[in-house]
Write a protein that holds these residues in place. Structure first.
Motif, PDB file in Angstrom:
ATOM      1  N   PHE A 131       0.850  -1.198   0.000  1.00  0.00           N
ATOM      2  CA  PHE A 131       0.000   0.000   0.000  1.00  0.00           C
ATOM      3  C   PHE A 131       0.881   1.242   0.000  1.00  0.00           C
ATOM      4  CE2 PHE A 131      -4.093  -1.870   1.373  1.00  0.00           C
ATOM      5  CZ  PHE A 131      -3.676  -3.067   1.919  1.00  0.00           C
ATOM      6  N   ARG A 132       0.336   2.303  -0.568  1.00  0.00           N
ATOM      7  CA  ARG A 132       1.010   3.595  -0.478  1.00  0.00           C
ATOM      8  C   ARG A 132      -0.054   4.664  -0.300  1.00  0.00           C
ATOM      9  NH1 ARG A 132       5.719   6.520  -2.246  1.00  0.00           N
ATOM     10  NH2 ARG A 132       5.086   8.543  -3.043  1.00  0.00           N
ATOM     11  N   PHE A 133       0.159   5.554   0.666  1.00  0.00           N
ATOM     12  CA  PHE A 133      -0.801   6.621   0.959  1.00  0.00           C
ATOM     13  C   PHE A 133      -0.040   7.938   0.896  1.00  0.00           C
ATOM     14  CE2 PHE A 133      -3.902   3.597   2.590  1.00  0.00           C
ATOM     15  CZ  PHE A 133      -3.097   2.548   3.013  1.00  0.00           C
ATOM     16  N   ALA A 134      -0.413   8.830  -0.022  1.00  0.00           N
ATOM     17  CA  ALA A 134       0.395  10.038  -0.221  1.00  0.00           C
ATOM     18  C   ALA A 134      -0.482  11.178  -0.733  1.00  0.00           C
ATOM     19  CB  ALA A 134       1.518   9.770  -1.218  1.00  0.00           C
ATOM     20  N   SER A 135       0.128  12.350  -0.805  1.00  0.00           N
ATOM     21  CA  SER A 135      -0.566  13.505  -1.376  1.00  0.00           C
ATOM     22  C   SER A 135       0.424  14.275  -2.230  1.00  0.00           C
ATOM     23  CB  SER A 135      -1.104  14.400  -0.270  1.00  0.00           C
ATOM     24  OG  SER A 135      -1.549  15.627  -0.821  1.00  0.00           O
ATOM     25  N   ASP A 136      -0.016  14.722  -3.411  1.00  0.00           N
ATOM     26  CA  ASP A 136       0.830  15.524  -4.293  1.00  0.00           C
ATOM     27  C   ASP A 136       0.594  17.013  -4.113  1.00  0.00           C
ATOM     28  OD1 ASP A 136       0.547  13.180  -7.055  1.00  0.00           O
ATOM     29  OD2 ASP A 136       2.008  13.309  -5.430  1.00  0.00           O
ATOM     30  N   ALA A 137      -0.329  17.363  -3.215  1.00  0.00           N
ATOM     31  CA  ALA A 137      -0.663  18.783  -3.048  1.00  0.00           C
ATOM     32  C   ALA A 137       0.527  19.535  -2.469  1.00  0.00           C
ATOM     33  CB  ALA A 137      -1.885  18.935  -2.143  1.00  0.00           C
ATOM     34  N   GLU A 138       0.580  20.811  -2.776  1.00  0.00           N
ATOM     35  CA  GLU A 138       1.680  21.635  -2.303  1.00  0.00           C
ATOM     36  C   GLU A 138       1.145  22.783  -1.453  1.00  0.00           C
ATOM     37  OE1 GLU A 138       4.892  21.148  -3.042  1.00  0.00           O
ATOM     38  OE2 GLU A 138       4.849  19.750  -4.718  1.00  0.00           O
ATOM     39  N   GLY A 139       2.035  23.330  -0.659  1.00  0.00           N
ATOM     40  CA  GLY A 139       1.706  24.530   0.119  1.00  0.00           C
ATOM     41  C   GLY A 139       0.511  24.341   1.038  1.00  0.00           C
ATOM     42  N   ASP A 140      -0.363  25.345   1.064  1.00  0.00           N
ATOM     43  CA  ASP A 140      -1.517  25.304   1.977  1.00  0.00           C
ATOM     44  C   ASP A 140      -2.532  24.239   1.589  1.00  0.00           C
ATOM     45  OD1 ASP A 140      -1.511  28.931   2.295  1.00  0.00           O
ATOM     46  OD2 ASP A 140      -0.416  27.367   3.381  1.00  0.00           O
ATOM     47  N   SER A 141      -2.465  23.783   0.367  1.00  0.00           N
ATOM     48  CA  SER A 141      -3.431  22.762  -0.068  1.00  0.00           C
ATOM     49  C   SER A 141      -3.109  21.382   0.470  1.00  0.00           C
ATOM     50  CB  SER A 141      -3.450  22.663  -1.598  1.00  0.00           C
ATOM     51  OG  SER A 141      -3.697  23.892  -2.167  1.00  0.00           O
ATOM     52  N   TYR A 142      -1.883  21.237   0.997  1.00  0.00           N
ATOM     53  CA  TYR A 142      -1.465  19.891   1.402  1.00  0.00           C
ATOM     54  C   TYR A 142      -2.120  19.473   2.717  1.00  0.00           C
ATOM     55  CZ  TYR A 142       1.298  16.285   3.603  1.00  0.00           C
ATOM     56  OH  TYR A 142       1.677  15.140   4.256  1.00  0.00           O
ATOM     57  N   SER A 143      -2.556  18.233   2.794  1.00  0.00           N
ATOM     58  CA  SER A 143      -2.931  17.650   4.081  1.00  0.00           C
ATOM     59  C   SER A 143      -2.502  16.194   4.061  1.00  0.00           C
ATOM     60  CB  SER A 143      -4.421  17.772   4.355  1.00  0.00           C
ATOM     61  OG  SER A 143      -5.152  17.112   3.356  1.00  0.00           O
ATOM     62  N   ALA A 144      -1.960  15.738   5.180  1.00  0.00           N
ATOM     63  CA  ALA A 144      -1.421  14.377   5.239  1.00  0.00           C
ATOM     64  C   ALA A 144      -2.547  13.354   5.128  1.00  0.00           C
ATOM     65  CB  ALA A 144      -0.662  14.178   6.552  1.00  0.00           C
ATOM     66  N   PRO A 145      -2.210  12.161   4.626  1.00  0.00           N
ATOM     67  CA  PRO A 145      -3.217  11.099   4.625  1.00  0.00           C
ATOM     68  C   PRO A 145      -3.735  10.843   6.047  1.00  0.00           C
ATOM     69  CG  PRO A 145      -1.315  10.453   3.324  1.00  0.00           C
ATOM     70  CD  PRO A 145      -0.954  11.732   4.002  1.00  0.00           C
ATOM     71  N   ASP A 146      -5.013  10.582   6.176  1.00  0.00           N
ATOM     72  CA  ASP A 146      -5.638  10.361   7.472  1.00  0.00           C
ATOM     73  C   ASP A 146      -5.256   8.975   7.988  1.00  0.00           C
ATOM     74  OD1 ASP A 146      -8.967  11.057   8.696  1.00  0.00           O
ATOM     75  OD2 ASP A 146      -7.504   9.633   9.491  1.00  0.00           O
ATOM     76  N   TYR A 147      -4.536   8.926   9.106  1.00  0.00           N
ATOM     77  CA  TYR A 147      -4.004   7.630   9.564  1.00  0.00           C
ATOM     78  C   TYR A 147      -5.114   6.669   9.964  1.00  0.00           C
ATOM     79  CZ  TYR A 147      -0.739   4.291  11.535  1.00  0.00           C
ATOM     80  OH  TYR A 147      -0.010   3.140  11.779  1.00  0.00           O
ATOM     81  N   ASP A 148      -6.198   7.183  10.547  1.00  0.00           N
ATOM     82  CA  ASP A 148      -7.323   6.288  10.906  1.00  0.00           C
ATOM     83  C   ASP A 148      -7.897   5.640   9.659  1.00  0.00           C
ATOM     84  OD1 ASP A 148      -8.494   8.521  13.533  1.00  0.00           O
ATOM     85  OD2 ASP A 148      -7.030   6.872  13.567  1.00  0.00           O
TER      86      ASP A 148
END
Lengths: 151, 458
Positions: free
Chosen positions: B197-214
Motif C-alpha cells: 500500500f502507499r498513501f500520499a498527497s501531491d498537493a503543495e503549500g496550503d493545499s497539502y494535508s497528510a493522509p488520514d491515519y485512521d
C-alpha cells in the motif's frame, strides 16, 4: 542445472562478461568485482532461469545490473577511477574503443551487445528490457555515429 | 560495420579478470554455507514471534522450517529493508507481479473512487487524478524473493491485520518539509503474496494535508486477496507520447539526436523540408512551418472553450483546468536543494510557484502528393530546450508541454498542393516560452533513420 554445468556455461561466457563489464566500467578492478558479484548472484538465483539456452542472455543481464549499481555508487561517491587500460592495446584497438566510448551510453551498450557479443535483437530486448523498435533505432544511430567517427 | 574491428576493441580477458571468475566459481558453495547458518538464526526468531503473537502452530512451524515470513531491517539512518525470505542475500530490490490473484477492497473512504486492475488499484477523491486530496494505491506481488528498500523512513511499526503480518512505515519527503506519506506491506502467507500500500498527497503549500491515519488503518483492514483466473501482468517499457509513432521511444530518439547535435533548428516563420516514410518505407517530402503562434490573453477567464480550432473532440488534461474548466493559472512545486539518498539522509527542499501561460499554434504541412495517416508517420511534441538538452519540466523555468493536438484524434492526410493544418496547444510556465520548441520527429521504419526538427517559437 548442476554446478558443473553452471561452471562450464560461465567459462564459455567469460569473454562476453569481460567485454560488457569493461565497456561499462572501464576499470579492471571494478570489472573483477562486478563479475564475481554477478556469478554468485546468478548461482543463487538459478531457480529464476527458466531454460538453459537463455543462460548467457540471463547472466549478461545480471552483470549489467551489477555494473549499473556500481556506476551509481561510483557517481555518488565521486570516484573517478576510469582506467582505460589502453597501454597494452594496439593503435587500431585504441581507435575503435575511443570511438565506442564517444557513443551515448545506451547506444554504446546496444552496439556492443549486437556487434561484439552477437546477441540478436530479441535477446538484447530481453537483456535491456526495451522494445524491439528501440533496439533497432539505437543500432541504426550507432552505425551512423561510428561510421562518422571511424571514417 | 566491420564486426572484426569492433570485436577487438576490448581485447581478451586479463589474467586478473579470469582469476576473479575462477575465484567466484570456486566459492559458489561458500554462499550456501552462509545461508545455512542464517536459517538456524531464523528459526529462533520465528519461535520467539510465535510466543509473543500466540498464532496457530501450523503457520509458525512452516515459517520456522522455511524461514519464510515478513521481516524488516533498518538500513542506514532512514532506510528500511522489507523482505519475505530472510535467506535472501540478493543486494537488489525485487518484486514480481503476482499472477492469479486479485485485490478485493471492501472499504474506501467516502468520496474515493477506484481505478486500475485486479492486481493494481488506485483510489482518488472524486476519481480526480490531480486533486489536492490524498490518494492511495495497492499492488500485489509474489512473496517469493520479495525485497524492497523503503527510503526516507522516520517511523516503522510491525503489526497484524486479519492475521497477516504487516509493516507500516512513515516517510518524510525532506528534512525541512512537514509532508509525510505512509507505506504498508502486508504478507498473505496462505496466498504466497505481498500486498503493498502507499498513501500520499501531491498537493503543495496550503493545499497539502497528510493522509488520514485512521483511514489508512481501515483501508488495510478492509482489503484482502482472492484467487482468480490466470491473469498475468505485462508491462510496456519506454516512453511513448500521445500521437507518437507507435513502437518508438520518441523521447529517447529526440534526446539522442540533441546529444549528438543531429537536429535542425527552424526559426519563427521559416519553412523546413522533412522526409517522411510511409509504411512501405517509401520516402516522401513534405514542407512544414509554424503558420500561427499566439498566447491566449485574458488568462483570468481562459477555459477549454477558448482553444483555437480545438473543436469538441479535444480532450484536455484535468491537470491544467479546474472543475469549472478554467485554466489553473498558478501552481506550486517542490524543488530539491540537496538530494538525500533516503537511507542516511533526507535531503532539503523548498517550494516554488509557477505561472502558467497558454499558447496555441498552427503547424502547416504541404506536400506534392497524397500522404495518408501522417499522424502515424511523424511525431509532434513540445519541450523546453536549454543548455543543449530537452526537458518537459525544469525547476527554474517550469513546464513546457504540448497538451493537445488535433492530430491526436483525427487522421491527417495531405494532398497535392493542398496544405493541411495541425493545431496544437502548449503550456509554458513563467518565461519558458523562450526555451519552448515544437519538435517534429520522423522515423523510417525500414531503415531506422530518424530526422528531428526543432521549431523556435518566439
Amino acid at each position: 542445472m548442476t554446478k558443473k554445468k553452471f561452471t562450464d556455461l560461465v567459462l564459455e561466457s567469460e569473454k562476453t562478461l569481460y567485454r560488457v563489464s569493461m565497456s561499462m566500467l572501464k576499470n579492471e578492478s571494478d570489472c573483477e568485482d562486478a563479475v564475481q558479484t554477478a556469478i554468485l548472484t546468478a548461482y543463487e538465483k538459478l531457480f529464476d532461469l527458466k531454460r538453459e539456452e537463455f543462460f548467457k542472455t540471463w547472466l549478461v543481464r545480471i552483470l549489467i545490473n551489477v555494473c549499473n549499481k556500481q556506476l551509481r555508487f561510483r557517481s555518488r561517491h565521486s570516484e573517478m577511477t576510469d582506467d582505460i587500460g589502453e597501454t597494452s592495446l594496439g593503435s587500431e584497438q585504441i581507435e575503435v574503443r575511443q570511438a565506442l566510448d564517444k557513443l551515448p551510453p545506451k547506444i554504446k551498450q546496444t552496439v556492443i551487445l549486437y556487434y561484439i557479443e552477437q546477441f540478436s535483437v530479441k535477446e538484447i530486448k530481453q537483456i535491456l528490457k526495451i522494445p524491439e523498435g528501440t533496439v533497432k533505432s539505437r543500432l541504426s544511430k550507432g552505425r551512423e555515429l561510428l561510421r562518422l567517427e571511424l571514417s | 560495420m566491420k564486426q572484426n574491428k569492433l570485436m577487438i576493441a576490448y581485447g581478451e580477458p586479463t589474467d586478473g579478470f579470469h582469476h576473479s571468475v575462477m575465484n567466484a566459481l570456486y566459492h559458489l558453495d561458500d554462499k550456501r554455507n552462509v545461508k545455512y547458518a542464517k536459517r538456524r538464526k531464523c528459526i529462533r526468531i520465528a519461535v520467539a514471534f510465535a510466543a509473543v503473537a500466540a498464532i496457530g502452530t501450523t503457520s509458525v512451524a512452516a515459517a520456522a522450517t522455511n524461514c519464510f515470513g515478513l521481516f524488516s531491517q533498518t538500513v542506514g539512518k532512514y532506510g528500511v529493508e522489507v523482505t519475505v525470505d530472510n535467506n535472501s542475500t540478493s543486494s537488489e530490490s525485487y518484486a514480481e507481479r503476482a499472477k492469479g490473484v486479485k485485490i478485493v477492497a471492501e472499504y474506501a473512504p467516502k468520496g474515493y473512487e477506484a481505478s486500475g486492475s485486479y492486481f493494481s488499484k488506485s483510489y482518488r477523491y472524486d476519481g480526480e487524478y490531480y486533486s489536492d486530496k490524498w490518494y492511495y494505491s495497492m499492488d500485489v506481488y509474489e512473496a517469493k524473493g520479495y525485497k524492497q528498500t523503503e527510503v526516507n523512513v522516520i517511523d516503522t511499526k510491525e503489526t497484524e491485520f486479519n492475521g497477516n503480518k504487516t509493516i507500516i512505515t512513515t516517510h518524510k519527503y525532506s528534512e525541512n518539509s512537514d509532508k509525510i506519506y505512509y507505506c504498508a506491506t502486508e504478507f498473505f502467507e496462505d496466498m504466497g503474496c505481498v500486498l503493498q500500500f502507499r498513501f500520499a498527497s501531491d498537493a503543495e503549500g496550503d493545499s497539502y494535508s497528510a493522509p488520514d491515519y485512521d483511514e489508512v488503518i481501515k483501508i488495510i483492514e478492509g482489503t484482502h486477496l482472492e484467487r482468480t483466473g490466470d491473469i498475468s501482468y505485462n508491462s510496456e517499457t519506454g516512453y511513448t507520447a500521445k500521437g507518437a509513432i507507435a513502437g518508438y521511444d520518441t523521447l529517447e530518439i529526440l534526446s539522442d539526436s540533441i546529444d549528438n547535435k543531429d537536429y535542425i533548428t527552424v526559426k519563427p516563420g521559416e519553412k523546413t523540408t522533412v522526409t517522411v516514410a510511409d509504411k512501405d518505407g517509401k520516402e516522401k517530402t513534405i514542407s512544414v512551418r509554424i503558420k500561427f503562434f499566439k498566447e491566449l490573453e485574458d488568462k483570468d477567464n481562459l477555459s477549454r472553450d477558448d482553444f483555437h480550432n480545438a473543436g469538441s473532440s479535444i480532450n484536455l488534461s484535468d491537470k491544467y483546468f479546474d472543475k469549472d474548466g478554467k485554466l489553473i493559472k498558478t501552481y506550486t512545486n517542490t524543488i530539491t536543494d540537496e538530494a538525500g539518498d533516503g537511507i542516511d539522509s533526507l535531503g532539503k527542499t523548498h517550494e516554488k510557484t509557477y505561472n502558467r501561460h497558454f499558447y496555441t499554434a498552427d503547424v502547416e504541412i504541404t506536400a506534392n502528393e497524397t500522404i495518408e495517416d501522417l499522424n502515424n508517420i511523424l511525431y509532434l511534441g513540445a519541450f523546453g530546450f536549454k543548455n543543449g538538452r530537452l526537458y518537459m519540466m525544469d525547476e527554474n523555468d517550469g513546464e513546457v508541454n504540448m497538451i493537445y493536438s488535433t492530430a491526436y484524434y483525427n487522421s491527417v492526410k495531405t494532398e497535392k498542393d493542398k496544405p493541411v493544418t495541425i493545431t496544437v496547444g502548449l503550456i509554458c510556465d513563467n518565461d519558458s516560452v523562450e526555451n519552448a520548441r515544437i519538435s517534429l520527429l520522423t522515423v523510417n521504419d525500414k531503415t531506422k533513420n530518424s530526422e528531428v526538427d526543432l521549431f523556435e517559437l518566439n
